[in-house]
Enzyme design. Structure first.
Site, PDB file in Angstrom:
ATOM      1  N   PRO A   1       0.841  -1.204   0.000  1.00  0.00           N
ATOM      2  CA  PRO A   1       0.000   0.000   0.000  1.00  0.00           C
ATOM      3  C   PRO A   1       0.872   1.248   0.000  1.00  0.00           C
ATOM      4  CG  PRO A   1       0.000  -1.061   2.165  1.00  0.00           C
ATOM      5  CD  PRO A   1       0.732  -1.976   1.239  1.00  0.00           C
TER       6      PRO A   1
ATOM      7  N   GLY B   1      -3.730  -1.797  10.376  1.00  0.00           N
ATOM      8  CA  GLY B   1      -3.520  -1.775  11.816  1.00  0.00           C
ATOM      9  C   GLY B   1      -2.085  -1.402  12.157  1.00  0.00           C
TER      10      GLY B   1
ATOM     11  N   TYR C   1      -1.182   4.521  13.286  1.00  0.00           N
ATOM     12  CA  TYR C   1      -2.525   5.061  13.090  1.00  0.00           C
ATOM     13  C   TYR C   1      -3.495   4.436  14.095  1.00  0.00           C
ATOM     14  CZ  TYR C   1      -0.184   6.979   9.056  1.00  0.00           C
ATOM     15  OH  TYR C   1       0.713   7.650   8.263  1.00  0.00           O
TER      16      TYR C   1
ATOM     17  N   ARG D   1      -2.782  -5.720   8.585  1.00  0.00           N
ATOM     18  CA  ARG D   1      -1.380  -5.286   8.662  1.00  0.00           C
ATOM     19  C   ARG D   1      -1.121  -4.731  10.060  1.00  0.00           C
ATOM     20  NH1 ARG D   1       2.294  -1.241   4.721  1.00  0.00           N
ATOM     21  NH2 ARG D   1       3.961  -2.767   4.756  1.00  0.00           N
TER      22      ARG D   1
ATOM     23  N   GLY E   1      12.389  -2.970   2.562  1.00  0.00           N
ATOM     24  CA  GLY E   1      13.754  -2.890   2.061  1.00  0.00           C
ATOM     25  C   GLY E   1      14.214  -4.125   1.305  1.00  0.00           C
TER      26      GLY E   1
ATOM     27  N   GLY F   1       7.282  -1.968  -2.053  1.00  0.00           N
ATOM     28  CA  GLY F   1       6.742  -0.611  -2.010  1.00  0.00           C
ATOM     29  C   GLY F   1       7.439   0.326  -2.977  1.00  0.00           C
TER      30      GLY F   1
HETATM   31  C1  FNR Z   1       4.200   3.900   2.294  1.00  0.00           C
HETATM   32  N1  FNR Z   1       3.800   2.872   3.148  1.00  0.00           N
HETATM   33  C2  FNR Z   1       2.455   2.716   3.441  1.00  0.00           C
HETATM   34  N2  FNR Z   1       2.045   1.715   4.261  1.00  0.00           N
HETATM   35  C3  FNR Z   1       0.730   1.487   4.482  1.00  0.00           C
HETATM   36  O1  FNR Z   1       0.381   0.556   5.201  1.00  0.00           O
HETATM   37  N3  FNR Z   1      -0.214   2.279   3.871  1.00  0.00           N
HETATM   38  C4  FNR Z   1       0.107   3.312   3.071  1.00  0.00           C
HETATM   39  O2  FNR Z   1      -0.768   3.996   2.530  1.00  0.00           O
HETATM   40  C5  FNR Z   1       1.493   3.584   2.875  1.00  0.00           C
HETATM   41  N4  FNR Z   1       1.905   4.634   2.099  1.00  0.00           N
HETATM   42  C6  FNR Z   1       3.236   4.790   1.781  1.00  0.00           C
HETATM   43  C7  FNR Z   1       3.622   5.808   0.882  1.00  0.00           C
HETATM   44  C8  FNR Z   1       4.956   5.933   0.498  1.00  0.00           C
HETATM   45  C9  FNR Z   1       5.344   7.005  -0.465  1.00  0.00           C
HETATM   46  C10 FNR Z   1       5.920   5.035   1.009  1.00  0.00           C
HETATM   47  C11 FNR Z   1       7.359   5.125   0.580  1.00  0.00           C
HETATM   48  C12 FNR Z   1       5.535   4.050   1.895  1.00  0.00           C
HETATM   49  C13 FNR Z   1       4.756   1.839   3.571  1.00  0.00           C
HETATM   50  C14 FNR Z   1       4.911   0.773   2.477  1.00  0.00           C
HETATM   51  O3  FNR Z   1       3.710   0.021   2.351  1.00  0.00           O
HETATM   52  C15 FNR Z   1       6.079  -0.204   2.776  1.00  0.00           C
HETATM   53  O4  FNR Z   1       5.853  -0.837   4.003  1.00  0.00           O
HETATM   54  C16 FNR Z   1       7.429   0.501   2.812  1.00  0.00           C
HETATM   55  O5  FNR Z   1       7.581   1.350   1.696  1.00  0.00           O
HETATM   56  C17 FNR Z   1       8.599  -0.507   2.870  1.00  0.00           C
HETATM   57  O6  FNR Z   1       8.653  -1.295   1.717  1.00  0.00           O
HETATM   58  P1  FNR Z   1       9.759  -0.996   0.536  1.00  0.00           P
HETATM   59  O7  FNR Z   1       9.441   0.379  -0.010  1.00  0.00           O
HETATM   60  O8  FNR Z   1      11.095  -1.028   1.195  1.00  0.00           O
HETATM   61  O9  FNR Z   1       9.557  -2.091  -0.462  1.00  0.00           O
END
Ligand code: FNR
Length: 347
Positions: free
Chosen positions: A25, A175, A179, A226, A295, A316
């Site tokens: 997300p 979750g 938030y 989550r 990551g 992400g």
């Molecule tokens: C997020 N992440 C995030 N998580 C979530 O639960 N709901 C959301 O709406 C968002 N929005 C969001 C926007 C942006 C711009 C980023 C960079 C991240 C967190 C995301 O789902 C994920 O957990 C992290 O980005 C780590 O994964 P990666 O990017 O290392 O693959």
């Protein structure tokens, strides 16, 4: 090397995913007037339909859930119709998509809905200003009453029904990440002394009520969760939170869920009070299909799945940078590196 990512996974009798790569997300703040999803958003998600499952950007369940500009909602007919454009675009290309259901709790700002109170478990505020809107300082939230909490549970369930009406394949309850639901699960933000706070049993009550009410309306096959056992974003860690999450996970094991998803930005970090990484802690304490995140590259994710550390990987930032992430991995091509400058462009 990454072949294992392209093996299907059966989640339950209603849902089988074509591959192990989930689009995490990702809030993009680009909903239109009335927080309605746009055609541009439908095109953006449609381009990523070859993910095993897309999890939508966090989507607010009611007006006072909003903490950032232009985040989409799922509580009006116009929003449901906007989401239908998105789910149709994904389904036309053979993809699947869950809606992530969101209430920001104390991270909400009354500016967005023209009200006064932001609701949270306790009247404990965060410092600072709303991202992208530096003129808005956070307010101290009002402690939700027991009646407020009952209404929130109902509004989550209604939002889940709306998601199904909009054509989603299921919902992921947000979750995680500091938030509303996460705020009930941590001592820093939950200082209540009634049946919703004070001990692990009480602190998990609201999160479980949300899970149970959604399962009752749309079925466990379509319900995922989550959670962030490590407080790493907008919440201060407290070693006592460990017992809260141990109990929550034991209770979740008595229920069916489509999957359980860790909420963390960097899964290489070890947390003392979790005895290791978030994915390791969750693996030890849940029987549910586990989604790893934070990551990972395609190679490190494939290795983790081969080692049985989790079944699915959520990707992400690389999915922001590469609309064709899945194809690039499948074909062994380089991926474009993520940078924050890509955020204002929805491609
Ligand atoms: C997020 N992440 C995030 N998580 C979530 O639960 N709901 C959301 O709406 C968002 N929005 C969001 C926007 C942006 C711009 C980023 C960079 C991240 C967190 C995301 O789902 C994920 O957990 C992290 O980005 C780590 O994964 P990666 O990017 O290392 O693959």
């Amino acid at each position: 090397m990454t072949d294992i990512l392209f093996t299907p996974l059966r989640l339950n009798e209603r849902l089988t995913l074509n591959n192990r790569i989930l689009m995490a997300p990702l809030t993009r703040c680009m909903a239109g007037e009335g927080l309605v999803p746009t055609q541009q958003m439908a095109d953006y998600y449609g381009r990523r339909a070859d993910a095993g499952l897309i999890i939508s950007e966090a989507t607010i369940i009611r007006p006072d859930a909003q903490g950032y500009p232009n985040t989409p909602g799922i509580f009006t007919q116009a929003q449901i119709a906007g989401w239908r454009l998105v789910t149709d675009a994904v389904h036309e290309k053979g993809g699947k998509i869950f809606a992530q259901l969101w209430h920001t709790g104390r991270v909400a700002h009354p500016h967005f809905w023209g009200g006064t109170d932001a609701l949270a478990p306790s009247a404990v505020g965060i410092k600072g200003t709303v991202p992208r809107m530096r003129e808005l300082s956070y307010v101290v939230p009002r402690e939700a009453t027991v009646a407020d909490i009952a209404q929130l549970v109902e509004d989550y369930a209604k939002a889940a029904e709306n998601a199904i009406e909009a054509g989603f394949d299921g919902v992921e309850i947000h979750g995680a990440n500091g938030y509303l639901i996460d705020e009930f699960l941590h001592h820093d933000t939950n200082r209540r002394e009634d049946e919703f706070g004070g001990n692990p049993q009480n602190m998990i009550r609201f999160p479980l009520q949300v899970v149970d009410s959604i399962i009752a309306r749309i079925g466990a096959n379509h319900t995922a969760l989550r959670i962030s056992p490590a407080a790493y974003f907008n919440i201060q860690p407290d070693a006592r939170d460990r017992q809260v999450f141990d109990l929550l996970l034991a209770e979740l094991d008595k229920r069916e869920l489509a999957y359980l998803h860790g909420g963390i930005f960097d899964d290489s970090v070890e947390y003392d009070y979790l005895d290791g990484k978030v994915s390791e802690y969750l693996r030890r304490h849940t029987r549910h299909t586990l989604v790893g995140v934070g990551g990972y590259s395609a190679d490190s994710a494939a290795e983790a799945i081969a080692d049985d550390r989790f079944e699915l990987i959520a990707i992400g930032r690389p999915f922001i940078a590469n609309h064709d992430y899945v194809a690039r991995v499948r074909e062994g091509k380089e991926t474009i590196a993520y940078s924050d400058e890509q955020l204002p462009i929805l491609y």
